[in-house]
Scaffold this active site. Structure first.
Site, PDB file in Angstrom:
ATOM      1  N   LYS A  77      38.358  48.563  94.110  1.00  0.00           N
ATOM      2  CA  LYS A  77      36.821  48.952  93.671  1.00  0.00           C
ATOM      3  C   LYS A  77      36.111  47.624  93.186  1.00  0.00           C
ATOM      4  O   LYS A  77      34.813  47.512  93.304  1.00  0.00           O
ATOM      5  CB  LYS A  77      36.658  49.795  92.276  1.00  0.00           C
ATOM      6  CG  LYS A  77      37.491  51.459  92.959  1.00  0.00           C
ATOM      7  CD  LYS A  77      37.082  52.259  91.690  1.00  0.00           C
ATOM      8  CE  LYS A  77      37.824  53.684  92.063  1.00  0.00           C
ATOM      9  NZ  LYS A  77      37.656  54.632  91.121  1.00  0.00           N
ATOM     10  N   ASP A 133      31.523  56.938  89.617  1.00  0.00           N
ATOM     11  CA  ASP A 133      32.503  57.236  88.679  1.00  0.00           C
ATOM     12  C   ASP A 133      31.969  57.640  87.148  1.00  0.00           C
ATOM     13  O   ASP A 133      32.204  58.386  86.591  1.00  0.00           O
ATOM     14  CB  ASP A 133      33.502  56.160  88.527  1.00  0.00           C
ATOM     15  CG  ASP A 133      34.603  55.996  89.788  1.00  0.00           C
ATOM     16  OD1 ASP A 133      34.700  57.257  90.249  1.00  0.00           O
ATOM     17  OD2 ASP A 133      35.105  54.991  89.985  1.00  0.00           O
TER      18      ASP A 133
END
Ligand code: ATR
Length: 307
Positions: A77, A133
């Site tokens: 990420k 997220d």
């Protein structure tokens, strides 16, 4: 949806995928393929084990093969921020990319998702990084625990990758007071400084709260193992001082932390909702359509808990 109702793979099938290392326990293929089938799309969602040293090559390959998009999981990420062609504001805010959309220019010069263009785009394809997220955490806290974060007091356990995004997002949701606790105290202190400069209305304290809190949130990895200790120091904090508890861990469904929280009378939820909503938002980014969230939730529960 059963496989028989799904269009067979043919030369027009489009692909999405999750890249991670390791990847074999990922629930994303079950989650996303259920969503794609419910939307009636002849797309498939795959999973690839890509070590970090090959991430750049894998992104280039997916772009060359006109994938619709990608999800990225551990450990990609942060790395991907420097590998995509452009970053959406969400990825800039949180400093991490968990969703990529491949785009090309339409006749008017606007960058649009590849499937909007039908055939092979005439010009260059670019990758755009997003982060879903942080929104997913807030949506899950609201849906699972009925929490409206503005004005709340929150004890956040963990200042790693997940903890940092959670802390910054809670502050942008105008939590009144954030208490940060992390094994490595210096990381909590650095995060507190970052919040003070980016989100000044939130008061941040490193350490345990004296008064009651509205929410205790576990963003550490403690609880993944059955023998793991509690993610906080039980001599310094008691769950009887919290109204609600949320564990970002979803496997096992009930960690020792959540079991203790329920025993102490807290409302409690695990992180499955966060996984669901980050995936639902990714699907919306790729398709431009509302995600069939309940279909996806059932597929996720069946995959993760066998229910
Ligand atoms: P993630 O991306 O899942 O957040 P991470 O960045 O490695 O992963 O963060 C893991 C978190 O769990 C950190 O808060 C870590 O504490 P440190 O910053 O001190 O490393 C916490 N953690 C992991 N193992 C732990 C342990 N045995 N005891 C206490 N905290 C632990």
């Amino acid at each position: 949806m059963s496989g028989s109702l799904r269009q067979a793979i043919d030369a027009t099938t489009r692909y999405c995928a999750v890249l991670g290392h390791p990847i074999k326990h990922s629930a994303s293929p079950a989650l996303q393929n259920a969503g794609l089938a419910a939307l009636g799309l002849n797309w498939r969602y795959l999973a690839f084990d890509v070590p970090p040293a090959l991430l750049r090559d894998a992104l280039a390959g997916a772009k060359a093969m006109r994938f619709v998009g990608l999800n990225l999981t551990v450990p990609h990420k942060l790395l991907a921020c420097d590998m995509v062609d452009t970053l959406d504001e969400s990825a800039v805010s949180w400093g991490a990319v968990n969703t990529i959309r491949f785009e090309a220019q339409d006749g008017a010069g606007a960058w649009v998702p590849l499937p909007c263009l039908g055939g092979v785009p005439p010009g260059a394809v670019r990758s755009r990084g997003f982060n879903t997220d942080a929104d997913a955490l807030v949506r899950s806290l609201r849906q699972s625990l009925g929490l409206d974060l503005a004005g709340m007091k929150v004890l956040l356990l963990g200042a790693g990758g997940a903890g940092r995004v959670a802390a910054l997002k809670l502050a942008t949701e105008r939590v009144a007071h954030l208490f940060l606790v992390n094994r490595t105290r210096s990381k909590a202190e650095a995060l507190a400084e970052e919040i003070r400069s980016r989100c000044p209305p939130t008061t941040v304290t490193v350490g345990y709260p004296a008064p009651r809190v509205d929410l205790v949130l576990n963003a550490t990895s403690l609880g993944l193992g059955a023998e793991d200790p509690a993610p906080f120091d039980e001599a310094q904090f008691s769950l009887s001082r919290a109204a609600a508890a949320y564990d970002m861990i979803y496997r096992p469904a009930e960690t020792r932390f959540l079991r203790a929280a329920k025993a102490a009378g807290c409302r409690a939820a695990n992180g499955l909702g966060m996984l669901l909503y980050q995936g639902a938002q990714a699907l919306e980014i790729w398709t431009g359509r509302s995600a069939p969230v309940e279909v996806m939730r059932r597929a996720l529960e069946a995959e993760v808990y066998g229910t």
